[in-house]
Design a protein around this motif. Structure first.
Motif, PDB file in Angstrom:
ATOM      1  N   TYR A 116      22.282 -30.830 -26.527  1.00  0.00           N
ATOM      2  CA  TYR A 116      23.326 -29.456 -27.029  1.00  0.00           C
ATOM      3  C   TYR A 116      24.743 -29.770 -26.571  1.00  0.00           C
ATOM      4  CZ  TYR A 116      24.870 -24.668 -28.084  1.00  0.00           C
ATOM      5  OH  TYR A 116      25.316 -23.708 -28.671  1.00  0.00           O
ATOM      6  N   GLN A 117      24.907 -30.537 -25.274  1.00  0.00           N
ATOM      7  CA  GLN A 117      26.095 -30.932 -24.818  1.00  0.00           C
ATOM      8  C   GLN A 117      26.017 -32.480 -24.809  1.00  0.00           C
ATOM      9  OE1 GLN A 117      28.285 -28.771 -24.023  1.00  0.00           O
ATOM     10  NE2 GLN A 117      29.714 -30.079 -23.372  1.00  0.00           N
ATOM     11  N   PRO A 118      26.476 -33.191 -26.015  1.00  0.00           N
ATOM     12  CA  PRO A 118      26.253 -34.626 -26.172  1.00  0.00           C
ATOM     13  C   PRO A 118      26.922 -35.665 -25.313  1.00  0.00           C
ATOM     14  CG  PRO A 118      27.252 -33.827 -28.183  1.00  0.00           C
ATOM     15  CD  PRO A 118      27.156 -32.723 -27.089  1.00  0.00           C
ATOM     16  N   ILE A 119      28.066 -35.295 -24.706  1.00  0.00           N
ATOM     17  CA  ILE A 119      28.949 -35.915 -23.722  1.00  0.00           C
ATOM     18  C   ILE A 119      29.221 -35.329 -22.424  1.00  0.00           C
ATOM     19  CG2 ILE A 119      31.106 -37.086 -23.440  1.00  0.00           C
ATOM     20  CD1 ILE A 119      31.436 -37.407 -26.484  1.00  0.00           C
ATOM     21  N   VAL A 120      28.916 -36.195 -21.330  1.00  0.00           N
ATOM     22  CA  VAL A 120      29.146 -35.376 -20.211  1.00  0.00           C
ATOM     23  C   VAL A 120      30.050 -36.523 -19.562  1.00  0.00           C
ATOM     24  CG1 VAL A 120      27.903 -34.882 -17.770  1.00  0.00           C
ATOM     25  CG2 VAL A 120      26.849 -34.392 -20.057  1.00  0.00           C
ATOM     26  N   LEU A 121      31.169 -35.878 -18.820  1.00  0.00           N
ATOM     27  CA  LEU A 121      32.231 -36.474 -18.264  1.00  0.00           C
ATOM     28  C   LEU A 121      31.695 -36.633 -16.610  1.00  0.00           C
ATOM     29  CD1 LEU A 121      35.206 -34.951 -19.405  1.00  0.00           C
ATOM     30  CD2 LEU A 121      34.319 -37.254 -20.225  1.00  0.00           C
ATOM     31  N   VAL A 122      31.203 -37.808 -16.237  1.00  0.00           N
ATOM     32  CA  VAL A 122      30.318 -38.125 -14.908  1.00  0.00           C
ATOM     33  C   VAL A 122      31.451 -37.587 -13.889  1.00  0.00           C
ATOM     34  CG1 VAL A 122      29.571 -39.860 -13.467  1.00  0.00           C
ATOM     35  CG2 VAL A 122      29.225 -39.880 -15.881  1.00  0.00           C
ATOM     36  N   ALA A 130      22.286 -22.728 -23.193  1.00  0.00           N
ATOM     37  CA  ALA A 130      21.956 -24.167 -23.711  1.00  0.00           C
ATOM     38  C   ALA A 130      23.030 -25.061 -23.335  1.00  0.00           C
ATOM     39  CB  ALA A 130      22.287 -23.747 -25.316  1.00  0.00           C
ATOM     40  N   ILE A 131      24.044 -24.967 -23.157  1.00  0.00           N
ATOM     41  CA  ILE A 131      25.331 -25.791 -22.465  1.00  0.00           C
ATOM     42  C   ILE A 131      24.596 -26.098 -21.011  1.00  0.00           C
ATOM     43  CG2 ILE A 131      27.555 -25.902 -21.489  1.00  0.00           C
ATOM     44  CD1 ILE A 131      28.504 -24.057 -23.803  1.00  0.00           C
ATOM     45  N   ARG A 187      28.820 -28.015 -13.926  1.00  0.00           N
ATOM     46  CA  ARG A 187      27.580 -27.402 -13.976  1.00  0.00           C
ATOM     47  C   ARG A 187      27.482 -26.311 -13.033  1.00  0.00           C
ATOM     48  NH1 ARG A 187      22.197 -29.284 -15.567  1.00  0.00           N
ATOM     49  NH2 ARG A 187      21.121 -28.377 -13.798  1.00  0.00           N
ATOM     50  N   LYS A 188      28.186 -26.058 -11.968  1.00  0.00           N
ATOM     51  CA  LYS A 188      28.453 -25.091 -11.188  1.00  0.00           C
ATOM     52  C   LYS A 188      29.335 -23.888 -11.976  1.00  0.00           C
ATOM     53  CE  LYS A 188      27.927 -27.286  -6.612  1.00  0.00           C
ATOM     54  NZ  LYS A 188      28.777 -27.990  -5.664  1.00  0.00           N
ATOM     55  N   MET A 189      30.391 -24.676 -12.730  1.00  0.00           N
ATOM     56  CA  MET A 189      31.275 -23.447 -13.373  1.00  0.00           C
ATOM     57  C   MET A 189      30.306 -22.930 -14.457  1.00  0.00           C
ATOM     58  SD  MET A 189      34.713 -24.265 -15.084  1.00  0.00           S
ATOM     59  CE  MET A 189      34.094 -25.225 -16.443  1.00  0.00           C
ATOM     60  N   VAL A 190      29.709 -23.573 -15.257  1.00  0.00           N
ATOM     61  CA  VAL A 190      28.762 -22.873 -16.293  1.00  0.00           C
ATOM     62  C   VAL A 190      27.535 -21.872 -15.809  1.00  0.00           C
ATOM     63  CG1 VAL A 190      26.827 -23.491 -17.928  1.00  0.00           C
ATOM     64  CG2 VAL A 190      29.233 -24.690 -17.972  1.00  0.00           C
ATOM     65  N   GLN A 202      21.601 -26.366 -20.034  1.00  0.00           N
ATOM     66  CA  GLN A 202      20.698 -27.104 -20.171  1.00  0.00           C
ATOM     67  C   GLN A 202      20.729 -28.417 -20.749  1.00  0.00           C
ATOM     68  OE1 GLN A 202      17.191 -26.752 -19.040  1.00  0.00           O
ATOM     69  NE2 GLN A 202      17.872 -24.795 -18.238  1.00  0.00           N
ATOM     70  N   GLY A 203      21.971 -28.578 -21.578  1.00  0.00           N
ATOM     71  CA  GLY A 203      22.568 -29.879 -22.386  1.00  0.00           C
ATOM     72  C   GLY A 203      23.069 -30.739 -21.330  1.00  0.00           C
ATOM     73  N   LEU A 204      23.972 -30.026 -20.570  1.00  0.00           N
ATOM     74  CA  LEU A 204      24.462 -30.894 -19.349  1.00  0.00           C
ATOM     75  C   LEU A 204      23.483 -31.447 -18.608  1.00  0.00           C
ATOM     76  CD1 LEU A 204      27.419 -28.377 -18.167  1.00  0.00           C
ATOM     77  CD2 LEU A 204      27.486 -30.900 -19.165  1.00  0.00           C
ATOM     78  N   GLY A 205      22.333 -30.815 -17.949  1.00  0.00           N
ATOM     79  CA  GLY A 205      21.555 -31.536 -17.531  1.00  0.00           C
ATOM     80  C   GLY A 205      20.867 -32.624 -17.988  1.00  0.00           C
TER      81      GLY A 205
END
Length: 172
Positions: free
Chosen positions: A112-118, A36-37, A125-128, A39-42
């Motif tokens: 699901y992941q509302p804030i993404v640090l650009v 879910a994290i 994403r690679k770490m997840v 997918q939420g990141l993307g």
């Protein structure tokens, strides 16, 4: 005097029979959470709104053998809502963000992941994805261990239904 040998051993097997699936179930839950994290990141990165956030606070913590950091960002949405969030980061991400006073972010409240640090999006994403791979391998291994233990406990519990071997001690 007559004793029933092995009853406490069978009770332990009964508990094992029920409890042996807890670890695979926990790992499955963690894999679902990490998925879910991911997918939420993307989703947030692709469909979220872009903002420039102020870095309010930055901290790196060294606790025993692990190091992690946190960054607190604040920005105002187009609707006028001020969003302030403290985001925990592993040391690899925190080190990349250390010198920043302003941070480009993507925000999507319904994700699901509302804030993404650009600046660290690709690395995050690679770490997840790597964490998902480790969880999948762990889940597979523990599933087969639990299946083997389940079969063993089932055989022992089935043998319990057969007549118990009693040892009779005769005092002379």
């Amino acid at each position: 005097m007559t004793r029933n040998i092995g009853k406490s051993k069978m009770n332990r097997l009964t508990y094992l029979w029920y409890l042996l699936w807890l670890l695979p179930l926990y790992l499955l839950g963690m894999a679902i959470h990490m998925g879910a994290i991911y997918q939420g990141l993307g989703k947030t990165y692709e469909q979220g709104d872009s903002y420039i956030a102020d870095v309010v606070h930055f901290e790196i913590k060294q606790i025993a053998a692990q190091t992690n950091g946190s960054i607190t960002v604040r920005f105002t949405t187009e609707e006028g809502h001020e969003i302030t969030r403290k985001l925990s980061q592993p040391i690899q991400n925190a080190a990349q963000l250390q010198a920043s006073e302003l941070m480009p972010v993507r925000y999507m409240e319904a994700s699901y992941q509302p804030i993404v640090l650009v600046p660290i999006y690709e690395f995050h994403r690679k770490m997840v994805l790597m964490n998902l791979a480790v969880l999948a391998a762990s889940l597979l291994i523990t599933f087969f261990i639990a299946l083997t233990a389940h079969r063993f406990a089932s055989r022992k519990l089935a043998a319990r239904d057969e007549p118990q071997q009693l040892i009779e001690i005769v005092d002379s």
